[in-house]
Design an enzyme around this catalytic site. Structure first.
Site, PDB file in Angstrom:
ATOM      1  N   THR A  17      16.410   9.351 -13.989  1.00  0.00           N
ATOM      2  CA  THR A  17      17.572   8.754 -13.311  1.00  0.00           C
ATOM      3  C   THR A  17      18.313   9.769 -12.438  1.00  0.00           C
ATOM      4  O   THR A  17      19.292   9.418 -11.775  1.00  0.00           O
ATOM      5  CB  THR A  17      18.552   8.185 -14.358  1.00  0.00           C
ATOM      6  OG1 THR A  17      18.826   9.238 -15.309  1.00  0.00           O
ATOM      7  CG2 THR A  17      17.987   6.988 -15.089  1.00  0.00           C
ATOM      8  N   GLY A  18      17.893  11.023 -12.434  1.00  0.00           N
ATOM      9  CA  GLY A  18      18.573  12.044 -11.638  1.00  0.00           C
ATOM     10  C   GLY A  18      18.081  12.056 -10.191  1.00  0.00           C
ATOM     11  O   GLY A  18      17.171  11.297  -9.824  1.00  0.00           O
ATOM     12  N   SER A  49      21.561   6.333 -20.372  1.00  0.00           N
ATOM     13  CA  SER A  49      20.729   5.527 -19.461  1.00  0.00           C
ATOM     14  C   SER A  49      19.743   4.623 -20.194  1.00  0.00           C
ATOM     15  O   SER A  49      18.970   3.905 -19.548  1.00  0.00           O
ATOM     16  CB  SER A  49      19.941   6.446 -18.522  1.00  0.00           C
ATOM     17  OG  SER A  49      20.812   7.201 -17.734  1.00  0.00           O
ATOM     18  N   CYS A 102      14.345  25.551  -5.631  1.00  0.00           N
ATOM     19  CA  CYS A 102      14.167  24.822  -4.361  1.00  0.00           C
ATOM     20  C   CYS A 102      14.379  25.685  -3.114  1.00  0.00           C
ATOM     21  O   CYS A 102      14.032  25.265  -2.005  1.00  0.00           O
ATOM     22  CB  CYS A 102      15.071  23.603  -4.321  1.00  0.00           C
ATOM     23  SG  CYS A 102      16.712  23.893  -4.970  1.00  0.00           S
ATOM     24  N   SER A 161      23.058  18.372  -3.175  1.00  0.00           N
ATOM     25  CA  SER A 161      22.119  17.679  -4.070  1.00  0.00           C
ATOM     26  C   SER A 161      21.282  18.672  -4.881  1.00  0.00           C
ATOM     27  O   SER A 161      20.707  18.300  -5.904  1.00  0.00           O
ATOM     28  CB  SER A 161      21.191  16.743  -3.289  1.00  0.00           C
ATOM     29  OG  SER A 161      20.449  17.478  -2.345  1.00  0.00           O
ATOM     30  N   GLY A 162      21.243  19.923  -4.450  1.00  0.00           N
ATOM     31  CA  GLY A 162      20.562  20.957  -5.231  1.00  0.00           C
ATOM     32  C   GLY A 162      21.194  21.152  -6.591  1.00  0.00           C
ATOM     33  O   GLY A 162      20.571  21.703  -7.504  1.00  0.00           O
ATOM     34  N   LYS A 220      16.780  34.420  -8.890  1.00  0.00           N
ATOM     35  CA  LYS A 220      15.611  33.526  -8.989  1.00  0.00           C
ATOM     36  C   LYS A 220      14.738  33.716  -7.753  1.00  0.00           C
ATOM     37  O   LYS A 220      13.515  33.840  -7.849  1.00  0.00           O
ATOM     38  CB  LYS A 220      16.057  32.049  -9.067  1.00  0.00           C
ATOM     39  CG  LYS A 220      16.584  31.601 -10.423  1.00  0.00           C
ATOM     40  CD  LYS A 220      17.038  30.142 -10.341  1.00  0.00           C
ATOM     41  CE  LYS A 220      18.258  29.907 -11.205  1.00  0.00           C
ATOM     42  NZ  LYS A 220      18.972  28.655 -10.891  1.00  0.00           N
ATOM     43  N   ARG A 275      26.626  27.715  -0.952  1.00  0.00           N
ATOM     44  CA  ARG A 275      26.614  26.249  -1.035  1.00  0.00           C
ATOM     45  C   ARG A 275      27.432  25.711   0.140  1.00  0.00           C
ATOM     46  O   ARG A 275      28.545  26.194   0.387  1.00  0.00           O
ATOM     47  CB  ARG A 275      27.264  25.809  -2.356  1.00  0.00           C
ATOM     48  CG  ARG A 275      27.191  24.329  -2.619  1.00  0.00           C
ATOM     49  CD  ARG A 275      25.815  23.869  -3.015  1.00  0.00           C
ATOM     50  NE  ARG A 275      25.424  24.365  -4.331  1.00  0.00           N
ATOM     51  CZ  ARG A 275      24.207  24.223  -4.844  1.00  0.00           C
ATOM     52  NH1 ARG A 275      23.260  23.601  -4.159  1.00  0.00           N
ATOM     53  NH2 ARG A 275      23.912  24.704  -6.029  1.00  0.00           N
ATOM     54  N   HIS A 310      18.020  22.291   2.257  1.00  0.00           N
ATOM     55  CA  HIS A 310      18.443  23.688   2.123  1.00  0.00           C
ATOM     56  C   HIS A 310      17.991  24.468   3.365  1.00  0.00           C
ATOM     57  O   HIS A 310      16.846  24.338   3.816  1.00  0.00           O
ATOM     58  CB  HIS A 310      17.806  24.330   0.884  1.00  0.00           C
ATOM     59  CG  HIS A 310      18.395  23.863  -0.412  1.00  0.00           C
ATOM     60  ND1 HIS A 310      19.481  23.022  -0.507  1.00  0.00           N
ATOM     61  CD2 HIS A 310      18.052  24.162  -1.703  1.00  0.00           C
ATOM     62  CE1 HIS A 310      19.766  22.819  -1.783  1.00  0.00           C
ATOM     63  NE2 HIS A 310      18.915  23.488  -2.530  1.00  0.00           N
ATOM     64  N   ASN A 329      15.230  19.822  -0.200  1.00  0.00           N
ATOM     65  CA  ASN A 329      15.243  20.429  -1.542  1.00  0.00           C
ATOM     66  C   ASN A 329      14.760  19.454  -2.614  1.00  0.00           C
ATOM     67  O   ASN A 329      14.255  19.874  -3.653  1.00  0.00           O
ATOM     68  CB  ASN A 329      16.645  20.938  -1.898  1.00  0.00           C
ATOM     69  CG  ASN A 329      17.732  19.904  -1.700  1.00  0.00           C
ATOM     70  OD1 ASN A 329      17.975  19.493  -0.562  1.00  0.00           O
ATOM     71  ND2 ASN A 329      18.377  19.492  -2.761  1.00  0.00           N
TER      72      ASN A 329
HETATM   73  N1  LIG Z   1      18.258  18.999  -7.200  1.00  0.00           N
HETATM   74  C1  LIG Z   1      17.372  19.824  -6.664  1.00  0.00           C
HETATM   75  O1  LIG Z   1      17.314  20.031  -5.435  1.00  0.00           O
HETATM   76  C2  LIG Z   1      16.413  20.543  -7.560  1.00  0.00           C
HETATM   77  C3  LIG Z   1      15.370  21.261  -6.980  1.00  0.00           C
HETATM   78  C4  LIG Z   1      14.463  21.960  -7.800  1.00  0.00           C
HETATM   79  C5  LIG Z   1      14.627  21.901  -9.161  1.00  0.00           C
HETATM   80  N2  LIG Z   1      15.663  21.182  -9.695  1.00  0.00           N
HETATM   81  C6  LIG Z   1      15.772  21.131 -11.162  1.00  0.00           C
HETATM   82  O2  LIG Z   1      15.501  19.797 -11.568  1.00  0.00           O
HETATM   83  C7  LIG Z   1      16.249  19.490 -12.743  1.00  0.00           C
HETATM   84  C8  LIG Z   1      17.018  18.188 -12.502  1.00  0.00           C
HETATM   85  O3  LIG Z   1      17.882  18.341 -11.436  1.00  0.00           O
HETATM   86  P1  LIG Z   1      18.627  17.126 -10.731  1.00  0.00           P
HETATM   87  O4  LIG Z   1      19.202  17.751  -9.517  1.00  0.00           O
HETATM   88  O5  LIG Z   1      17.752  15.922 -10.600  1.00  0.00           O
HETATM   89  O6  LIG Z   1      19.801  16.813 -11.788  1.00  0.00           O
HETATM   90  P2  LIG Z   1      20.577  15.440 -12.065  1.00  0.00           P
HETATM   91  O7  LIG Z   1      20.683  14.601 -10.845  1.00  0.00           O
HETATM   92  O8  LIG Z   1      21.842  15.857 -12.730  1.00  0.00           O
HETATM   93  O9  LIG Z   1      19.646  14.678 -13.113  1.00  0.00           O
HETATM   94  C9  LIG Z   1      19.495  15.110 -14.449  1.00  0.00           C
HETATM   95  C10 LIG Z   1      18.582  14.143 -15.186  1.00  0.00           C
HETATM   96  O10 LIG Z   1      18.395  14.639 -16.504  1.00  0.00           O
HETATM   97  C11 LIG Z   1      18.636  13.556 -17.422  1.00  0.00           C
HETATM   98  N3  LIG Z   1      19.029  14.055 -18.738  1.00  0.00           N
HETATM   99  C12 LIG Z   1      20.197  14.628 -19.108  1.00  0.00           C
HETATM  100  N4  LIG Z   1      20.176  14.924 -20.430  1.00  0.00           N
HETATM  101  C13 LIG Z   1      18.956  14.516 -20.891  1.00  0.00           C
HETATM  102  C14 LIG Z   1      18.343  14.529 -22.173  1.00  0.00           C
HETATM  103  N5  LIG Z   1      18.952  15.035 -23.253  1.00  0.00           N
HETATM  104  N6  LIG Z   1      17.095  14.009 -22.291  1.00  0.00           N
HETATM  105  C15 LIG Z   1      16.450  13.494 -21.220  1.00  0.00           C
HETATM  106  N7  LIG Z   1      16.993  13.454 -19.966  1.00  0.00           N
HETATM  107  C16 LIG Z   1      18.243  13.965 -19.825  1.00  0.00           C
HETATM  108  C17 LIG Z   1      19.711  12.763 -16.745  1.00  0.00           C
HETATM  109  O11 LIG Z   1      19.815  11.478 -17.325  1.00  0.00           O
HETATM  110  P3  LIG Z   1      21.184  10.591 -17.218  1.00  0.00           P
HETATM  111  O12 LIG Z   1      21.181   9.991 -15.856  1.00  0.00           O
HETATM  112  O13 LIG Z   1      20.985   9.604 -18.301  1.00  0.00           O
HETATM  113  O14 LIG Z   1      22.323  11.540 -17.456  1.00  0.00           O
HETATM  114  C18 LIG Z   1      19.149  12.740 -15.321  1.00  0.00           C
HETATM  115  O15 LIG Z   1      18.112  11.802 -15.237  1.00  0.00           O
HETATM  116  C19 LIG Z   1      17.124  20.723 -13.022  1.00  0.00           C
HETATM  117  O16 LIG Z   1      16.469  21.527 -13.969  1.00  0.00           O
HETATM  118  C20 LIG Z   1      17.153  21.441 -11.685  1.00  0.00           C
HETATM  119  O17 LIG Z   1      17.337  22.836 -11.831  1.00  0.00           O
HETATM  120  C21 LIG Z   1      16.542  20.503  -8.932  1.00  0.00           C
END
Ligand SMILES: NC(=O)c1ccc[n+]([C@@H]2O[C@H](COP(=O)([O-])OP(=O)(O)OC[C@H]3O[C@@H](n4cnc5c(N)ncnc54)[C@H](OP(=O)(O)O)[C@@H]3O)[C@@H](O)[C@H]2O)c1
Length: 337
Positions: free
Chosen positions: A10-11, A39, A127, A157-158, A211, A233, A240, A313
């Site tokens: 859902t993220g 969720s 990213c 969004s990162g 990183k 940011r 990005h 990203n």
């Molecule tokens: N955003 C980027 O550009 C990017 C790029 C590279 C890597 N990443 C990495 O990708 C990961 C996710 O990032 P995001 O940006 O998508 O974050 P996000 O939008 O905050 O999404 C987080 C997701 O994790 C879920 N979650 C939270 N607690 C959980 C649990 N206990 N068990 C299972 N799922 C759980 C959330 O569910 P709910 O909706 O139910 O809270 C949501 O689906 C991070 O590790 C980040 O470092 C992100």
């Protein structure tokens, strides 16, 4: 056909993962979606089917081939062992395992062969690292790289879905003359630039900056590479940007360098300054490419090159790279281990 699970469906990355699996025509037999407790029961449509979101349970990965995790690192650390026990493969978007010596850190265009030694977990880089190493890898075709100095301009969004909401809420508050509130970022992000991504280390750099340094060396198999970074940011939603200064062992030949970049799969040169045409987050996102422009000689160093890059990203920086890693594992016949 493969059984797939997405944890964090859902993220912002998880949602993009669903789109990329579809556009890449990934051979899916069964798809399970997981998120946090809040969720559970949400319905997500994929390929004409309605899938109910659940929390991860003891036997969730028993019959899966690939588990894509785009949740917090703490979640990856919890599910890692159970994915391995189920002889499934965790492709992890987060920071939990990236620097572990038994975990390949992969950008397929750069080091696809490293998937061969996976032991059930493969990480995708940060990213900002992914587009940078794609361009550095291509530039090694021109000359050895002695030094890299990069400054990033990273979209909100990162930092996830909550960060996107924070910027949108702040813009609305400012437009209605109300005081903006910040929870996700250490300062107001609307109308601002924050020279901090993630928390600070003792050496004065942020975790995000370190990183880039450590992951670039690992992916490029070059522990001696001289590299430093400044991460900021900025108030954009997706895309990005990076301003990069590279020093080669040889004098820069711009024509040769541009030809090399133009030939590289996944890189698009957008560099027609006569027409003000160069990559921006608005014209260089929503696809899998890394866009490079403002390519020029460093006026202070004959062996120096300056350029600007932009990549989505959520796509090449996260979801696309993760799906490409699964495709690479299949191609290289490494699904069983
Ligand atoms: N955003 C980027 O550009 C990017 C790029 C590279 C890597 N990443 C990495 O990708 C990961 C996710 O990032 P995001 O940006 O998508 O974050 P996000 O939008 O905050 O999404 C987080 C997701 O994790 C879920 N979650 C939270 N607690 C959980 C649990 N206990 N068990 C299972 N799922 C759980 C959330 O569910 P709910 O909706 O139910 O809270 C949501 O689906 C991070 O590790 C980040 O470092 C992100």
């Amino acid at each position: 056909m493969y059984n797939i699970a997405i944890v964090g469906a859902t993220g912002v990355v998880g949602k993009k993962m669903l789109e990329v699996l579809k556009t890449h025509n990934f051979p899916i037999n069964n798809l399970k979606l997981f998120a946090s407790e809040k969720s559970v029961g949400k319905k997500i449509h994929f390929d004409g089917k309605e899938i109910l979101v659940d929390i991860v349970r003891e036997n969730s990965f028993i019959d899966t081939d690939f588990v894509f995790c785009s949740a917090d690192s703490s979640v990856s650390k919890i599910i890692g062992p159970s994915v391995r026990n189920a002889h499934s493969i965790l492709i992890d978007d987060g920071n939990a395992f990236r620097m572990d010596s038994d975990v390949p850190l992969i950008v397929p265009e750069v080091n696809s062969q490293d998937v061969d030694w996976h032991k059930g977990i493969v990480s995708i880089p940060n990213c900002t690292t992914t587009p940078l190493v794609m361009v550095l890898h291509a530039l090694k075709g021109f000359s050895n790289i002695d030094r890299v100095n990069v400054s990033t301009y990273q979209a909100v969004s990162g930092a996830g879905a909550q960060a996107v909401k924070e910027l949108e809420d702040q813009i609305k508050k400012i437009a209605s003359n109300q005081k903006p509130i910040n929870d996700v970022f250490p300062h107001q992000i609307a109308m601002n630039v924050i020279p901090q991504v993630d928390s600070f280390e003792k050496n004065g750099y942020t975790k995000e900056e370190m990183k880039i340094v450590n992951e670039t060396k690992k992916i490029m198999h070059d522990e001696e590479l001289l590299i430093s970074a400044t991460c900021t940011r900025v108030p954009t939603i997706v895309g990005h940007c990076e301003s990069v200064n590279v020093t080669f062992s040889d004098e820069v030949d711009l024509e040769k360098i541009i030809l090399i970049l133009e030939k590289q799969q996944g890189i698009i040169v957008r560099d027609k300054t006569d027409f003000n045409n160069y990559p921006t987050p608005l014209n260089s996102t929503l696809d899998d490419n890394v866009y490079v422009g403002r390519i020029r000689k460093d006026l202070s160093n004959k062996k120096g090159l300056l350029f600007w890059l932009v990549a989505d990203n959520l796509m090449k920086g996260a979801a696309t790279n993760a799906v490409q890693i699964a495709e690479t594992i299949i191609e290289r016949n490494k699904v069983s281990y």
